[in-house]
Design a protein around this motif. Structure first.
Motif, PDB file in Angstrom:
ATOM      1  N   GLU A  74     -31.699 -97.304 -24.880  1.00  0.00           N
ATOM      2  CA  GLU A  74     -30.952 -98.234 -25.737  1.00  0.00           C
ATOM      3  C   GLU A  74     -31.399 -99.666 -25.487  1.00  0.00           C
ATOM      4  N   PHE A  75     -32.621 -99.967 -25.907  1.00  0.00           N
ATOM      5  CA  PHE A  75     -33.159-101.323 -25.794  1.00  0.00           C
ATOM      6  C   PHE A  75     -34.301-101.403 -26.793  1.00  0.00           C
ATOM      7  N   PRO A  76     -34.449-102.520 -27.480  1.00  0.00           N
ATOM      8  CA  PRO A  76     -35.484-102.604 -28.521  1.00  0.00           C
ATOM      9  C   PRO A  76     -36.895-102.700 -27.962  1.00  0.00           C
ATOM     10  N   VAL A  77     -37.846-102.355 -28.807  1.00  0.00           N
ATOM     11  CA  VAL A  77     -39.249-102.536 -28.483  1.00  0.00           C
ATOM     12  C   VAL A  77     -39.484-104.021 -28.219  1.00  0.00           C
ATOM     13  N   TYR A  78     -40.414-104.333 -27.303  1.00  0.00           N
ATOM     14  CA  TYR A  78     -40.721-105.744 -27.057  1.00  0.00           C
ATOM     15  C   TYR A  78     -42.203-105.920 -26.795  1.00  0.00           C
ATOM     16  N   PHE A  79     -42.660-107.159 -26.912  1.00  0.00           N
ATOM     17  CA  PHE A  79     -44.082-107.484 -26.819  1.00  0.00           C
ATOM     18  C   PHE A  79     -44.358-108.370 -25.610  1.00  0.00           C
ATOM     19  N   GLN A  80     -45.523-108.154 -25.017  1.00  0.00           N
ATOM     20  CA  GLN A  80     -46.014-109.056 -23.977  1.00  0.00           C
ATOM     21  C   GLN A  80     -47.354-109.596 -24.462  1.00  0.00           C
ATOM     22  N   TYR A  81     -47.357-110.869 -24.828  1.00  0.00           N
ATOM     23  CA  TYR A  81     -48.579-111.519 -25.301  1.00  0.00           C
ATOM     24  C   TYR A  81     -49.429-111.859 -24.084  1.00  0.00           C
ATOM     25  N   LEU A  82     -50.612-111.285 -24.011  1.00  0.00           N
ATOM     26  CA  LEU A  82     -51.440-111.421 -22.810  1.00  0.00           C
ATOM     27  C   LEU A  82     -52.226-112.717 -22.766  1.00  0.00           C
ATOM     28  N   GLN A  83     -52.411-113.362 -23.921  1.00  0.00           N
ATOM     29  CA  GLN A  83     -53.050-114.677 -23.945  1.00  0.00           C
ATOM     30  C   GLN A  83     -52.275-115.567 -24.915  1.00  0.00           C
ATOM     31  N   LEU A  84     -52.092-116.770 -24.546  1.00  0.00           N
ATOM     32  CA  LEU A  84     -51.498-117.761 -25.438  1.00  0.00           C
ATOM     33  C   LEU A  84     -52.481-118.919 -25.543  1.00  0.00           C
ATOM     34  N   ASN A  85     -53.592-118.637 -26.176  1.00  0.00           N
ATOM     35  CA  ASN A  85     -54.672-119.605 -26.275  1.00  0.00           C
ATOM     36  C   ASN A  85     -55.030-119.780 -27.745  1.00  0.00           C
ATOM     37  N   GLU A  86     -54.719-120.937 -28.298  1.00  0.00           N
ATOM     38  CA  GLU A  86     -54.969-121.187 -29.714  1.00  0.00           C
ATOM     39  C   GLU A  86     -56.455-121.149 -30.064  1.00  0.00           C
ATOM     40  N   GLU A  87     -57.331-121.336 -29.091  1.00  0.00           N
ATOM     41  CA  GLU A  87     -58.766-121.355 -29.346  1.00  0.00           C
ATOM     42  C   GLU A  87     -59.381-119.952 -29.356  1.00  0.00           C
ATOM     43  N   LEU A  88     -58.636-118.956 -28.918  1.00  0.00           N
ATOM     44  CA  LEU A  88     -59.136-117.591 -28.883  1.00  0.00           C
ATOM     45  C   LEU A  88     -59.216-117.035 -30.301  1.00  0.00           C
ATOM     46  N   PRO A  89     -60.336-116.417 -30.682  1.00  0.00           N
ATOM     47  CA  PRO A  89     -60.431-115.847 -32.031  1.00  0.00           C
ATOM     48  C   PRO A  89     -59.446-114.686 -32.201  1.00  0.00           C
ATOM     49  N   GLU A  90     -58.944-114.491 -33.426  1.00  0.00           N
ATOM     50  CA  GLU A  90     -57.934-113.467 -33.698  1.00  0.00           C
ATOM     51  C   GLU A  90     -58.362-112.084 -33.219  1.00  0.00           C
ATOM     52  N   HIS A  91     -59.620-111.731 -33.397  1.00  0.00           N
ATOM     53  CA  HIS A  91     -60.069-110.388 -33.035  1.00  0.00           C
ATOM     54  C   HIS A  91     -59.999-110.126 -31.530  1.00  0.00           C
ATOM     55  N   ALA A  92     -59.859-111.173 -30.729  1.00  0.00           N
ATOM     56  CA  ALA A  92     -59.817-111.027 -29.273  1.00  0.00           C
ATOM     57  C   ALA A  92     -58.396-111.066 -28.702  1.00  0.00           C
ATOM     58  N   LEU A  93     -57.390-111.311 -29.542  1.00  0.00           N
ATOM     59  CA  LEU A  93     -56.008-111.367 -29.061  1.00  0.00           C
ATOM     60  C   LEU A  93     -55.586-110.004 -28.537  1.00  0.00           C
ATOM     61  N   GLN A  94     -54.836-109.990 -27.423  1.00  0.00           N
ATOM     62  CA  GLN A  94     -54.330-108.747 -26.849  1.00  0.00           C
ATOM     63  C   GLN A  94     -52.835-108.871 -26.605  1.00  0.00           C
ATOM     64  N   THR A  95     -52.107-107.856 -27.060  1.00  0.00           N
ATOM     65  CA  THR A  95     -50.655-107.823 -26.923  1.00  0.00           C
ATOM     66  C   THR A  95     -50.243-106.441 -26.491  1.00  0.00           C
ATOM     67  N   ASP A  96     -49.473-106.324 -25.417  1.00  0.00           N
ATOM     68  CA  ASP A  96     -48.902-105.036 -25.029  1.00  0.00           C
ATOM     69  C   ASP A  96     -47.578-104.862 -25.749  1.00  0.00           C
ATOM     70  N   ILE A  97     -47.393-103.692 -26.342  1.00  0.00           N
ATOM     71  CA  ILE A  97     -46.151-103.334 -27.031  1.00  0.00           C
ATOM     72  C   ILE A  97     -45.447-102.333 -26.135  1.00  0.00           C
ATOM     73  N   LEU A  98     -44.219-102.650 -25.720  1.00  0.00           N
ATOM     74  CA  LEU A  98     -43.485-101.821 -24.768  1.00  0.00           C
ATOM     75  C   LEU A  98     -42.296-101.177 -25.456  1.00  0.00           C
ATOM     76  N   LEU A  99     -42.233 -99.844 -25.358  1.00  0.00           N
ATOM     77  CA  LEU A  99     -41.166 -99.052 -25.969  1.00  0.00           C
ATOM     78  C   LEU A  99     -40.336 -98.449 -24.847  1.00  0.00           C
ATOM     79  N   PRO A 100     -39.122 -98.955 -24.615  1.00  0.00           N
ATOM     80  CA  PRO A 100     -38.295 -98.480 -23.499  1.00  0.00           C
ATOM     81  C   PRO A 100     -37.904 -97.005 -23.634  1.00  0.00           C
ATOM     82  N   LEU A 101     -38.076 -96.256 -22.553  1.00  0.00           N
ATOM     83  CA  LEU A 101     -37.797 -94.814 -22.517  1.00  0.00           C
ATOM     84  C   LEU A 101     -36.716 -94.498 -21.495  1.00  0.00           C
TER      85      LEU A 101
END
Length: 102
Positions: A74-101
């Motif tokens: 009983e908790f919503p899915v959440y995201f962990q943004y691994l980089q917060l760099n405006e200069e990083l190209p979109e194709h290189a962005l990485q985000t972990d999506i966590l689904l509580p079990l």
């Protein structure tokens, strides 16, 4: 009957400095202190633009979860943004999506 905005809530999580003693000070913006609960999560790494991050979320719910034999906590899915760099190209962005079990 609900008013507009009641059906959807968006929380942002951040790390507090040691000087904050684990609490957000009272503020006019209504920012409060909360803690992510401990527990198991399924994790998928989304690579690329945030515009199609929903594809990775749907994969977790619609493909992985039914095949896994796991149950949602009983908790919503959440995201962990691994980089917060405006200069990083979109194709290189990485985000972990966590689904509580359970």
């Amino acid at each position: 009957m609900t008013t507009p905005g009641e059906d959807f809530r968006f929380d942002i999580c951040g790390e507090l400095s040691a000087e904050a003693n684990g609490h957000v000070p009272v503020n006019v913006q209504g920012v409060i202190t909360k803690t992510l609960p401990a527990g198991r999560c399924a994790v998928v790494r989304h690579v690329g633009s945030y515009e199609n991050i929903s594809d990775s979320v749907y994969y977790l719910y619609n493909t992985w979860l039914p095949q896994s034999g796991e149950e949602l906590r009983e908790f919503p899915v959440y995201f962990q943004y691994l980089q917060l760099n405006e200069e990083l190209p979109e194709h290189a962005l990485q985000t972990d999506i966590l689904l509580p079990l359970k």
